[in-house]
Design a protein around this motif. Structure first.
Motif, PDB file in Angstrom:
ATOM      1  N   PHE A  46      10.350  -5.370  14.682  1.00 35.19           N
ATOM      2  CA  PHE A  46      10.290  -4.387  13.604  1.00 35.19           C
ATOM      3  C   PHE A  46      11.652  -4.372  12.933  1.00 35.19           C
ATOM      4  O   PHE A  46      12.654  -4.708  13.553  1.00 35.19           O
TER       5      PHE A  46
ATOM      6  N   ARG B 293       0.881  -1.177   0.000  1.00 39.06           N
ATOM      7  CA  ARG B 293       0.000   0.000   0.000  1.00 39.06           C
ATOM      8  C   ARG B 293       0.916   1.224   0.000  1.00 39.06           C
ATOM      9  O   ARG B 293       2.112   1.091   0.300  1.00 39.06           O
TER      10      ARG B 293
ATOM     11  N   ALA C 247      -1.803  -5.735   7.832  1.00 38.18           N
ATOM     12  CA  ALA C 247      -0.660  -4.817   7.971  1.00 38.18           C
ATOM     13  C   ALA C 247       0.468  -5.467   8.772  1.00 38.18           C
ATOM     14  O   ALA C 247       1.647  -5.362   8.405  1.00 38.18           O
ATOM     15  N   PHE C 248       0.117  -6.147   9.857  1.00 38.73           N
ATOM     16  CA  PHE C 248       1.165  -6.750  10.690  1.00 38.73           C
ATOM     17  C   PHE C 248       1.742  -8.009  10.049  1.00 38.73           C
ATOM     18  O   PHE C 248       2.921  -8.306  10.232  1.00 38.73           O
TER      19      PHE C 248
ATOM     20  N   ILE D   1       4.377   8.122   8.622  1.00 33.72           N
ATOM     21  CA  ILE D   1       4.990   8.276   9.947  1.00 33.72           C
ATOM     22  C   ILE D   1       5.852   7.064  10.302  1.00 33.72           C
ATOM     23  O   ILE D   1       7.011   7.209  10.694  1.00 33.72           O
ATOM     24  N   LEU D   2       5.303   5.861  10.127  1.00 33.24           N
ATOM     25  CA  LEU D   2       6.051   4.647  10.485  1.00 33.24           C
ATOM     26  C   LEU D   2       7.183   4.400   9.502  1.00 33.24           C
ATOM     27  O   LEU D   2       8.308   4.062   9.888  1.00 33.24           O
TER      28      LEU D   2
ATOM     29  N   THR E 102      -4.651   1.547  11.419  1.00 32.54           N
ATOM     30  CA  THR E 102      -3.821   0.367  11.177  1.00 32.54           C
ATOM     31  C   THR E 102      -3.187  -0.135  12.464  1.00 32.54           C
ATOM     32  O   THR E 102      -3.128  -1.338  12.725  1.00 32.54           O
ATOM     33  N   ALA E 103      -2.685   0.800  13.243  1.00 41.27           N
ATOM     34  CA  ALA E 103      -1.809   0.428  14.357  1.00 41.27           C
ATOM     35  C   ALA E 103      -2.521   0.387  15.696  1.00 41.27           C
ATOM     36  O   ALA E 103      -1.958  -0.100  16.674  1.00 41.27           O
TER      37      ALA E 103
ATOM     38  N   SER F   3      -2.945   5.550   9.579  1.00 50.46           N
ATOM     39  CA  SER F   3      -1.982   5.000  10.539  1.00 50.46           C
ATOM     40  C   SER F   3      -2.662   4.655  11.863  1.00 50.46           C
ATOM     41  O   SER F   3      -2.399   3.607  12.455  1.00 50.46           O
TER      42      SER F   3
ATOM     43  N   SER G  89       3.254   4.260   4.944  1.00 52.46           N
ATOM     44  CA  SER G  89       2.866   5.133   6.045  1.00 52.46           C
ATOM     45  C   SER G  89       3.813   6.325   6.062  1.00 52.46           C
ATOM     46  O   SER G  89       5.026   6.163   5.922  1.00 52.46           O
TER      47      SER G  89
ATOM     48  N   PHE H  55       4.605  -7.181   7.402  1.00 57.96           N
ATOM     49  CA  PHE H  55       5.990  -6.900   7.806  1.00 57.96           C
ATOM     50  C   PHE H  55       6.876  -8.148   7.677  1.00 57.96           C
ATOM     51  O   PHE H  55       8.095  -8.052   7.789  1.00 57.96           O
TER      52      PHE H  55
HETATM   53  C1  OVV Z   1       1.067  -1.686  11.626  1.00 60.40           C
HETATM   54  C2  OVV Z   1       1.492  -0.318  11.935  1.00 60.40           C
HETATM   55  C3  OVV Z   1       2.188  -0.034  13.081  1.00 60.40           C
HETATM   56  C4  OVV Z   1       2.539   1.259  13.332  1.00 60.40           C
HETATM   57  C5  OVV Z   1       2.195   2.259  12.433  1.00 60.40           C
HETATM   58  C6  OVV Z   1       1.513   1.968  11.272  1.00 60.40           C
HETATM   59  C7  OVV Z   1       1.162   0.669  11.030  1.00 60.40           C
HETATM   60  C8  OVV Z   1       1.164   3.005  10.274  1.00 60.40           C
HETATM   61  O1  OVV Z   1       0.367   2.716   9.366  1.00 60.40           O
HETATM   62  O2  OVV Z   1       1.644   4.129  10.381  1.00 60.40           O
END
Ligand code: OVV
Length: 406
Positions: free
Chosen positions: A297, A91, A180-181, A96-97, A246-247, A243, A94, A184
């Motif tokens: 991570f 996708r 999403a998880f 920020i991440l 998602t998180a 975000s 993010s 990774f």
């Molecule tokens: C899965 C995850 C963890 C932390 C941040 C984000 C996603 C994000 O989409 O920013």
């Protein structure tokens, strides 16, 4: 052939790092990671996994040092196994991440503000009330699934409302977090299965991040208020809401599930909490250290780097094993013991440094609301059947926790 293989292998091996034939995404590892974590820590400060061509840091000091050096160990190439410089992300990344300074500095400020302790303070009374109400209902039932009935039910009852998400279609939130998880990690069966309805799920989430779909008084709206102040664009505000969605949900569900498991498995610690409710804060912190709901991570080296005298080339994927660091006996006394009065501050279960979990105050608010409700409303809390692990490439926890509660 044999020789050629060995040659090929020695080319990719990091000199001075111990190569291990361990698969951190194998079912045996994901279900019961602790012995594997010990092997990773004990092999040396820098371990190399030829199977994935990744370097693993599993000792507390090394993990923390990497998290504290975001210029060298960068995030913009993705914080999973995949290198965004070489592979298309699943996708749009993010902002920020999966970002570094200066973009990260700008976006982080916006979410810091939207999720600050003071911004969240007004949510606390509602969280506390909802937790007591929920727990009272469960005590009346006597037998529960700690995951469905509490660990999932509570965040689902407060988090989407706090963000300001529409009611219709919320069943897409958990599948999206699961995707999403899993993303990774490698494209294994877990990944493929969680992506079965990816199109529908993703489209719904992206749409709910638009301003007109969010409530006017939620955390989502306060992210868009930052756009009105010119701190980010409207498009960036939408990605930051993404975000949050998602998180923010699977993580707290795994954390609350972990908390229930810890309390049920350690009756003396549960008794101590009942006697000393002021320990709720340190107890929740200890749950995160002990269980590390987010196990790993990645970072990517942005230049040639050195860890413990070992040279790591630019562009190397580095798996940071937060869970192993959180139980490193080099750092923690009785690392494998769950102690609600431990000073577990300094754990890396929320990460560390500039990318440390921006939502941790909200996570705490939820976890502590549940824990306070359990302490005030519940006498007996115990397992009543076999827990079942929920498999995910990044998150570790349970999807079934049969319990007796009274
Ligand atoms: C899965 C995850 C963890 C932390 C941040 C984000 C996603 C994000 O989409 O920013």
């Amino acid at each position: 052939m044999q020789d050629r293989n060995q040659d090929a292998k020695s080319e990719t091996t990091i000199e001075g790092a111990i190569a291990l034939d361990i698969d951190p995404y194998a079912n045996e590892f994901l279900a019961n990671p602790y012995a594997f974590h010990a092997s990773l820590r004990d092999a040396g400060p820098v371990v190399y996994l030829p199977k994935y061509d990744v370097v693993v840091l599993a000792r507390y000091e090394a993990v923390r040092a990497a998290l504290d050096d975001p210029a060298t160990f960068c995030s913009r190439r993705g914080v999973g196994l995949s290198d965004f410089q070489l592979e298309e992300p699943w996708r749009p990344p993010s902002i920020i991440l999966e970002a570094d300074a200066p973009l990260h500095t700008k976006t982080r400020k916006v979410l810091n503000e939207a999720l600050s302790r003071s911004a969240l303070a007004e949510l606390a009374p509602r969280f506390d009330r909802q937790a007591v109400e929920l727990v009272d209902g469960l005590v009346a039932k006597g037998h529960i699934d700690g995951i469905k009935d509490l660990a999932e039910a509570f965040p689902l009852s407060v988090f989407p409302d706090a963000i300001g998400v529409v009611k219709e279609g919320r069943q897409n939130l958990l599948p999206y977090g699961d995707m999403a998880f899993n993303a990774f990690g490698p494209r294994n069966d877990l990944f493929e299965r969680s992506f079965a309805n990816a199109q529908t799920v993703t489209a719904w989430v992206v749409e709910q991040c638009e301003r007109h779909n969010l409530s006017h008084d939620g955390i989502g709206a306060s992210v868009y208020a930052a756009a009105d102040r010119g701190e980010v664009t409207g498009e960036e505000a939408g990605l930051l809401v993404r975000s949050l969605l998602t998180a923010g949900l699977d993580t707290t569900i795994f954390a609350i599930g972990a908390m229930l498991y810890c309390l049920a498995q350690h009756p003396a610690q549960w008794a101590k909490l009942q006697a000393e409710p002021r320990l709720v804060r340190s107890a929740f912190t200890e749950v995160i250290r002990y269980m590390s709901p987010a196990q790993t991570f990645f970072r990517t080296t942005n230049s040639n780097a050195e860890v413990s005298g070992i040279q790591i080339p630019e562009g190397q994927k580095i798996l940071l094993c937060l869970a192993a660091a959180n139980r490193d006996p080099r750092q923690w006394q009785d690392a494998d013991q769950f102690q609600v009065d431990r000073r577990a501050v300094g754990h890396v279960g929320f990460g560390y440094g500039v990318h440390v979990c921006v939502g941790q105050q909200l996570a705490r608010l939820e976890g502590e609301a549940v824990l306070k409700a359990l302490i005030s409303q519940v006498a007996l809390l115990e397992l009543d059947g076999e827990p079942r692990y929920r498999m995910n490439n990044t998150l570790h926890g349970f999807d079934r926790l049969p319990m007796r509660i009274s």
